[in-house]
Design a protein around this motif. Sequence first.
Motif, mmCIF file in Angstrom:
data_model
loop_
_atom_site.group_PDB
_atom_site.id
_atom_site.type_symbol
_atom_site.label_atom_id
_atom_site.label_comp_id
_atom_site.label_asym_id
_atom_site.label_seq_id
_atom_site.Cartn_x
_atom_site.Cartn_y
_atom_site.Cartn_z
ATOM 1 N N SER A 217 0.860 -1.185 0.000
ATOM 2 C CA SER A 217 0.000 0.000 0.000
ATOM 3 C C SER A 217 0.900 1.241 0.000
ATOM 4 O O SER A 217 2.099 1.156 0.275
ATOM 5 C CB SER A 217 -0.900 0.015 1.244
ATOM 6 O OG SER A 217 -0.121 0.252 2.412
ATOM 7 N N VAL A 218 0.304 2.387 -0.295
ATOM 8 C CA VAL A 218 1.064 3.639 -0.286
ATOM 9 C C VAL A 218 1.673 3.873 1.096
ATOM 10 O O VAL A 218 2.848 4.223 1.217
ATOM 11 C CB VAL A 218 0.161 4.832 -0.684
ATOM 12 C CG1 VAL A 218 0.895 6.152 -0.507
ATOM 13 C CG2 VAL A 218 -0.328 4.677 -2.105
ATOM 14 N N ARG B 13 3.930 10.449 1.935
ATOM 15 C CA ARG B 13 2.892 9.621 1.296
ATOM 16 C C ARG B 13 2.400 10.234 -0.009
ATOM 17 O O ARG B 13 2.244 9.517 -0.991
ATOM 18 C CB ARG B 13 1.716 9.420 2.256
ATOM 19 C CG ARG B 13 1.964 8.363 3.292
ATOM 20 C CD ARG B 13 0.764 8.224 4.176
ATOM 21 N NE ARG B 13 -0.304 7.568 3.411
ATOM 22 C CZ ARG B 13 -1.216 6.798 3.936
ATOM 23 N NH1 ARG B 13 -1.231 6.587 5.227
ATOM 24 N NH2 ARG B 13 -2.137 6.239 3.192
ATOM 25 N N SER C 185 2.560 8.475 -3.685
ATOM 26 C CA SER C 185 1.387 8.382 -4.565
ATOM 27 C C SER C 185 1.696 8.935 -5.949
ATOM 28 O O SER C 185 1.289 8.355 -6.958
ATOM 29 C CB SER C 185 0.199 9.129 -3.956
ATOM 30 O OG SER C 185 -0.263 8.470 -2.802
ATOM 31 N N GLN C 186 2.405 10.051 -5.999
ATOM 32 C CA GLN C 186 2.765 10.638 -7.297
ATOM 33 C C GLN C 186 3.700 9.703 -8.070
ATOM 34 O O GLN C 186 3.540 9.530 -9.282
ATOM 35 C CB GLN C 186 3.404 12.005 -7.100
ATOM 36 C CG GLN C 186 2.423 13.058 -6.644
ATOM 37 C CD GLN C 186 3.093 14.382 -6.314
ATOM 38 O OE1 GLN C 186 4.315 14.475 -6.207
ATOM 39 N NE2 GLN C 186 2.280 15.413 -6.137
ATOM 40 N N LYS D 109 1.725 6.888 -9.472
ATOM 41 C CA LYS D 109 0.941 7.312 -10.639
ATOM 42 C C LYS D 109 1.804 7.287 -11.898
ATOM 43 O O LYS D 109 1.370 6.824 -12.955
ATOM 44 C CB LYS D 109 0.359 8.704 -10.430
ATOM 45 C CG LYS D 109 -0.470 9.169 -11.621
ATOM 46 C CD LYS D 109 -1.056 10.529 -11.419
ATOM 47 C CE LYS D 109 -1.888 11.036 -12.565
ATOM 48 N NZ LYS D 109 -1.746 10.464 -13.857
ATOM 49 N N ASP E 229 -2.983 -1.473 -9.644
ATOM 50 C CA ASP E 229 -3.467 -1.403 -8.274
ATOM 51 C C ASP E 229 -4.809 -2.101 -8.158
ATOM 52 O O ASP E 229 -5.536 -2.247 -9.135
ATOM 53 C CB ASP E 229 -3.553 0.043 -7.790
ATOM 54 C CG ASP E 229 -4.516 0.876 -8.615
ATOM 55 O OD1 ASP E 229 -4.598 0.675 -9.840
ATOM 56 O OD2 ASP E 229 -5.195 1.743 -8.037
ATOM 57 N N TYR F 41 -0.651 -1.926 -4.554
ATOM 58 C CA TYR F 41 0.057 -1.791 -5.820
ATOM 59 C C TYR F 41 0.997 -2.966 -5.996
ATOM 60 O O TYR F 41 1.586 -3.458 -5.031
ATOM 61 C CB TYR F 41 0.851 -0.478 -5.839
ATOM 62 C CG TYR F 41 -0.045 0.725 -5.874
ATOM 63 C CD1 TYR F 41 -0.346 1.350 -7.081
ATOM 64 C CD2 TYR F 41 -0.606 1.231 -4.711
ATOM 65 C CE1 TYR F 41 -1.186 2.451 -7.117
ATOM 66 C CE2 TYR F 41 -1.442 2.330 -4.742
ATOM 67 C CZ TYR F 41 -1.733 2.935 -5.946
ATOM 68 O OH TYR F 41 -2.572 4.019 -5.989
#
Length: 105
Positions: free
Chosen positions: A29-30, A41, A45-46, A49, A59, A68
């Motif tokens: 997970s993130v 965090r 996430s970026q 992406k 994901d 992910y």
Amino acid sequence: MANAATGFGALGDPTRRAIFERLAERPWSVGELAEDLPVTRPAVSQHLKVLKDAGLVVDTAVGTRRLYRVDPAGLEALRAYLDGFWNRALLAFKDAAERPTKEDR
């Protein structure tokens, strides 16, 4: 999967590469990823992406979290690209090895 250049471009960043290498071990997970990285965090996430847009990561929703993992299809596209170089190098080596030398003439 986008093209191999997009995948390699995404892996050019050291933090993204570290995330990708962790995801190759197991799904994360993130929050789990962010615990062990020197970034926030939102930054994780970026990075995820970018990896997802490059076709290297997928994901899955698990409850309220997203896990992910590496996308095997994206990894295969990178491998196919590199295999092309390897195959050309082997053919060039074979041609050079079979080429007659001065002593053979």
